[in-house]
Scaffold this motif. Structure first.
Motif, PDB file in Angstrom:
ATOM      1  N   TYR A  14      40.553  34.803  39.348  1.00  0.00           N
ATOM      2  CA  TYR A  14      39.577  33.892  38.745  1.00  0.00           C
ATOM      3  C   TYR A  14      39.588  32.572  39.504  1.00  0.00           C
ATOM      4  O   TYR A  14      40.022  31.544  38.994  1.00  0.00           O
ATOM      5  CB  TYR A  14      39.861  33.695  37.256  1.00  0.00           C
ATOM      6  CG  TYR A  14      39.562  34.942  36.450  1.00  0.00           C
ATOM      7  CD1 TYR A  14      38.249  35.329  36.207  1.00  0.00           C
ATOM      8  CD2 TYR A  14      40.592  35.731  35.970  1.00  0.00           C
ATOM      9  CE1 TYR A  14      37.981  36.485  35.483  1.00  0.00           C
ATOM     10  CE2 TYR A  14      40.316  36.890  35.244  1.00  0.00           C
ATOM     11  CZ  TYR A  14      39.013  37.259  35.011  1.00  0.00           C
ATOM     12  OH  TYR A  14      38.737  38.409  34.297  1.00  0.00           O
ATOM     13  N   TYR A  22      31.287  34.508  36.747  1.00  0.00           N
ATOM     14  CA  TYR A  22      31.569  35.024  35.409  1.00  0.00           C
ATOM     15  C   TYR A  22      30.732  34.298  34.367  1.00  0.00           C
ATOM     16  O   TYR A  22      30.142  34.896  33.483  1.00  0.00           O
ATOM     17  CB  TYR A  22      33.059  34.824  35.120  1.00  0.00           C
ATOM     18  CG  TYR A  22      33.546  35.381  33.804  1.00  0.00           C
ATOM     19  CD1 TYR A  22      33.987  36.691  33.723  1.00  0.00           C
ATOM     20  CD2 TYR A  22      33.585  34.588  32.667  1.00  0.00           C
ATOM     21  CE1 TYR A  22      34.447  37.199  32.526  1.00  0.00           C
ATOM     22  CE2 TYR A  22      34.039  35.092  31.470  1.00  0.00           C
ATOM     23  CZ  TYR A  22      34.468  36.394  31.404  1.00  0.00           C
ATOM     24  OH  TYR A  22      34.921  36.896  30.217  1.00  0.00           O
ATOM     25  N   GLN A  32      30.661  38.805  25.815  1.00  0.00           N
ATOM     26  CA  GLN A  32      31.853  38.102  25.335  1.00  0.00           C
ATOM     27  C   GLN A  32      31.602  37.482  23.957  1.00  0.00           C
ATOM     28  O   GLN A  32      32.494  37.449  23.113  1.00  0.00           O
ATOM     29  CB  GLN A  32      32.312  37.044  26.340  1.00  0.00           C
ATOM     30  CG  GLN A  32      32.720  37.605  27.710  1.00  0.00           C
ATOM     31  CD  GLN A  32      33.684  38.767  27.652  1.00  0.00           C
ATOM     32  OE1 GLN A  32      33.279  39.922  27.721  1.00  0.00           O
ATOM     33  NE2 GLN A  32      34.971  38.496  27.511  1.00  0.00           N
ATOM     34  N   GLY A  58      43.957  33.233  26.686  1.00  0.00           N
ATOM     35  CA  GLY A  58      43.162  33.681  27.831  1.00  0.00           C
ATOM     36  C   GLY A  58      41.727  33.243  27.610  1.00  0.00           C
ATOM     37  O   GLY A  58      40.796  34.022  27.694  1.00  0.00           O
ATOM     38  N   SER A  64      34.569  32.680  24.682  1.00  0.00           N
ATOM     39  CA  SER A  64      35.041  33.195  23.390  1.00  0.00           C
ATOM     40  C   SER A  64      35.258  32.049  22.406  1.00  0.00           C
ATOM     41  O   SER A  64      34.958  32.165  21.218  1.00  0.00           O
ATOM     42  CB  SER A  64      36.313  34.027  23.578  1.00  0.00           C
ATOM     43  OG  SER A  64      37.173  33.454  24.548  1.00  0.00           O
ATOM     44  N   ASP A  79      44.920  29.211  29.187  1.00  0.00           N
ATOM     45  CA  ASP A  79      44.519  30.024  30.343  1.00  0.00           C
ATOM     46  C   ASP A  79      45.335  29.644  31.560  1.00  0.00           C
ATOM     47  O   ASP A  79      45.768  28.498  31.715  1.00  0.00           O
ATOM     48  CB  ASP A  79      43.030  29.896  30.641  1.00  0.00           C
ATOM     49  CG  ASP A  79      42.502  31.159  31.326  1.00  0.00           C
ATOM     50  OD1 ASP A  79      41.905  32.005  30.640  1.00  0.00           O
ATOM     51  OD2 ASP A  79      42.714  31.314  32.548  1.00  0.00           O
ATOM     52  N   ASP A 101      50.691  30.007  30.955  1.00  0.00           N
ATOM     53  CA  ASP A 101      50.844  31.448  31.169  1.00  0.00           C
ATOM     54  C   ASP A 101      51.364  32.071  29.877  1.00  0.00           C
ATOM     55  O   ASP A 101      52.498  31.807  29.475  1.00  0.00           O
ATOM     56  CB  ASP A 101      51.838  31.650  32.325  1.00  0.00           C
ATOM     57  CG  ASP A 101      52.166  33.113  32.560  1.00  0.00           C
ATOM     58  OD1 ASP A 101      51.665  33.982  31.812  1.00  0.00           O
ATOM     59  OD2 ASP A 101      52.943  33.376  33.497  1.00  0.00           O
ATOM     60  N   MET A 102      50.526  32.875  29.236  1.00  0.00           N
ATOM     61  CA  MET A 102      50.944  33.455  27.948  1.00  0.00           C
ATOM     62  C   MET A 102      52.219  34.286  28.086  1.00  0.00           C
ATOM     63  O   MET A 102      52.963  34.448  27.129  1.00  0.00           O
ATOM     64  CB  MET A 102      49.818  34.290  27.343  1.00  0.00           C
ATOM     65  CG  MET A 102      49.408  35.492  28.173  1.00  0.00           C
ATOM     66  SD  MET A 102      48.239  36.539  27.300  1.00  0.00           S
ATOM     67  CE  MET A 102      46.989  36.800  28.556  1.00  0.00           C
TER      68      MET A 102
HETATM   69  C1  LIG Z   1      37.966  38.430  31.346  1.00  0.00           C
HETATM   70  S1  LIG Z   1      38.526  36.738  31.191  1.00  0.00           S
HETATM   71  C2  LIG Z   1      38.084  36.400  29.508  1.00  0.00           C
HETATM   72  C3  LIG Z   1      37.904  34.934  29.222  1.00  0.00           C
HETATM   73  C4  LIG Z   1      37.412  34.578  27.828  1.00  0.00           C
HETATM   74  N1  LIG Z   1      38.337  35.022  26.798  1.00  0.00           N
HETATM   75  C5  LIG Z   1      36.038  35.171  27.577  1.00  0.00           C
HETATM   76  O1  LIG Z   1      35.912  35.959  26.639  1.00  0.00           O
HETATM   77  O2  LIG Z   1      35.113  34.879  28.315  1.00  0.00           O
HETATM   78  C6  LIG Z   1      40.293  36.896  31.151  1.00  0.00           C
HETATM   79  C7  LIG Z   1      41.019  35.566  31.201  1.00  0.00           C
HETATM   80  O3  LIG Z   1      42.419  35.787  30.965  1.00  0.00           O
HETATM   81  C8  LIG Z   1      43.139  34.845  31.720  1.00  0.00           C
HETATM   82  N2  LIG Z   1      44.531  35.261  31.881  1.00  0.00           N
HETATM   83  C9  LIG Z   1      45.003  36.335  32.550  1.00  0.00           C
HETATM   84  N3  LIG Z   1      46.352  36.370  32.514  1.00  0.00           N
HETATM   85  C10 LIG Z   1      46.753  35.276  31.807  1.00  0.00           C
HETATM   86  C11 LIG Z   1      48.028  34.764  31.423  1.00  0.00           C
HETATM   87  N4  LIG Z   1      49.157  35.360  31.795  1.00  0.00           N
HETATM   88  N5  LIG Z   1      48.063  33.635  30.684  1.00  0.00           N
HETATM   89  C12 LIG Z   1      46.913  33.009  30.313  1.00  0.00           C
HETATM   90  N6  LIG Z   1      45.689  33.449  30.648  1.00  0.00           N
HETATM   91  C13 LIG Z   1      45.594  34.576  31.390  1.00  0.00           C
HETATM   92  C14 LIG Z   1      42.363  34.795  33.023  1.00  0.00           C
HETATM   93  O4  LIG Z   1      42.663  33.639  33.779  1.00  0.00           O
HETATM   94  C15 LIG Z   1      40.923  34.851  32.531  1.00  0.00           C
HETATM   95  O5  LIG Z   1      40.366  33.586  32.359  1.00  0.00           O
END
Ligand SMILES: C[S@@+](CC[C@H](N)C(=O)[O-])C[C@H]1O[C@@H](n2cnc3c(N)ncnc32)[C@H](O)[C@@H]1O
Lengths: 290, 122
Positions: A14, A22, A32, A58, A64, A79, A101-102
């Motif tokens: 991303y 996106y 979304q 995230g 969202s 995120d 980072d989750m």
């Molecule tokens: C497909 S996007 C969805 C974004 C948002 N929830 C939406 O519905 O539009 C997935 C998101 O998860 C985030 N992500 C992935 N791994 C992550 C982590 N370990 N900690 C936090 N965010 C994470 C990515 O950076 C990305 O922005």
């Protein structure tokens, strides 16, 4: 297109270009938003109009979270991608954003959060992007911290795209180990494109409230055409695994029916495909001996 | 970042036993007016660590919160207004959050705290 998760770590995948792509796709925005509305519904907050403090894990560019704001709630978004968060700032997301980072845990005080959603993000935890990454440890840290920060009885609804059954079982088992009760709600299980799986988790001892709601379209009811037809863009959001074991795709007893087949054939013709003409044999039931 | 979020965050560096409250070093902050919702304030009040909120508000130059508060004060409009202002209308734009135990600084840029931990902190 291969799954984003195997192309690069999320903070690299991303990047600025992807974050913009996106968030400018009207198709992604719409998908979304629909998923987020469903997740909020599955959170089953008391229907009293009082705003709550929620998490969006995230949260990305805030698509969202926008659904949460529209429903009057306050939210904290997590995120790992600075570029996605930059777009969220541009879009004037109303929640507070954290670059975090989750998989390292959420870092919140115990029992303070009224509910959490996560849309299309948690599957990322199943991939080791650094030598120090151990997916199981990261799932444990994530679910442990999520469980602790939620108020007793609060829910977390996580919509995610697991690559295969092992992954979804691994994710579920860490949620259970953390103390959550709950299960998976699958909407549109018969459609490879519209199919969406939601982990619905409740914090605290099982109660009446923990019984799982039904998924949409479980009885073989079809979702609207709009949900089902997809173009290439949807691939960036959703990863539709063609190798999912066939037995998972329960088909309605009666099959899809002649009307459905005729409609699909017509759609394909309109797209310019070479489709055999409709005859009395089209979608005819076969004898049981086949 | 609003003080609502600051009040919930706790440092989760490995081995830290009391990561709350993160000390707020604010260099730049802004005020954004939002509508007051008394039900939200009453619902969230029991979850707020009051001393941390009052301290963070002072770090942003807002000295109108009492040092201590209890639920009976929620009946007073004047108290609700101040609580609302501190919790939801002050946004920290630049600065840092500092772990009370280790002194580790988490920088805040464009209103977003960077809470990413280094490998040896996990
Ligand atoms: C497909 S996007 C969805 C974004 C948002 N929830 C939406 O519905 O539009 C997935 C998101 O998860 C985030 N992500 C992935 N791994 C992550 C982590 N370990 N900690 C936090 N965010 C994470 C990515 O950076 C990305 O922005």
């Amino acid at each position: 297109m291969p799954r984003p998760e195997i192309q690069a770590p999320p903070e690299i995948f991303y990047n600025e270009a992807e974050a913009r792509k996106y968030t400018t796709s009207s198709r992604i925005i719409e998908i979304q938003a629909k998923i987020s509305e469903r997740a909020l519904e599955l959170l089953a907050l008391p229907n009293d109009g009082v705003p709550r403090l929620l998490l969006d894990i995230g949260c990305g560019s805030g698509l969202s979270g926008e659904t949460l704001s529209e429903n009057g709630h306050h939210w904290i978004g997590y995120d790992i991608s600075q570029s996605m968060l930059d777009v969220a700032l541009e879009r004037e997301a109303e929640g507070d954003l954290l670059l975090a980072d989750m998989g390292q845990g959420l870092g919140l005080r115990p029992g303070v959060i009224d509910g959490a959603i996560s849309i299309s993000a948690v599957q990322w935890l199943c991939y080791a992007d650094k030598s120090s990454h151990e997916p199981r440890m990261r799932l444990k840290a994530f679910f442990g911290s999520l469980y602790r920060c939620l108020a007793r009885g609060a829910r977390a609804v996580l919509q995610l795209y697991a690559e295969n059954i092992n992954q979804s079982e691994m994710i579920m088992s860490y949620a259970m180990r953390a103390g959550f009760a709950g299960g998976v709600v699958v909407d549109w299980p018969h459609s490879s494109k519209a199919r969406k799986a939601y982990l619905v988790l409740t914090c605290g001892p099982p109660s009446m409230q923990t019984s799982l709601p039904k998924g949409r379209g479980e009885d073989g009811e079809m979702c609207s055409d709009d949900d089902e037809s997809g173009d290439d863009e949807s691939q960036t959001v959703g990863i539709y695994d063609r190798n999912r074991p066939r037995k998972k795709l329960k088909v309605n007893k009666k099959g899809k029916g002649r009307e459905w087949v005729l409609k699909k054939k017509e759609q394909m013709r309109r797209k310019g495909h070479d489709i055999p003409p409709d005859t009395k044999y089209t979608a005819r039931k076969r004898k049981a001996r086949f | 970042m609003r003080l609502l979020t600051h009040n919930m965050l706790s440092c989760n560096i490995k081995g830290v036993s009391n990561g709350f409250p993160l000390r707020l070093e604010a260099e730049k902050w802004v005020e954004k007016e939002v509508e007051l919702n008394a039900d939200f304030l009453r619902g969230i009040f029991p979850k707020i660590e009051w001393k941390a909120l009052a301290g963070a508000a002072r770090a942003l130059g807002y000295n109108e919160l009492p040092d201590e508060a209890d639920a009976s004060m929620l009946d007073a409009d004047d108290f609700l207004r101040r609580f609302h202002h501190a919790l939801l209308e002050l946004h920290v734009e630049e600065g840092a959050l500092v772990c009370p135990e280790t002194g580790r600084r988490f920088p805040i840029n464009k209103g977003i705290p960077n809470m990413l931990l280094h490998e040896d902190e996990v």
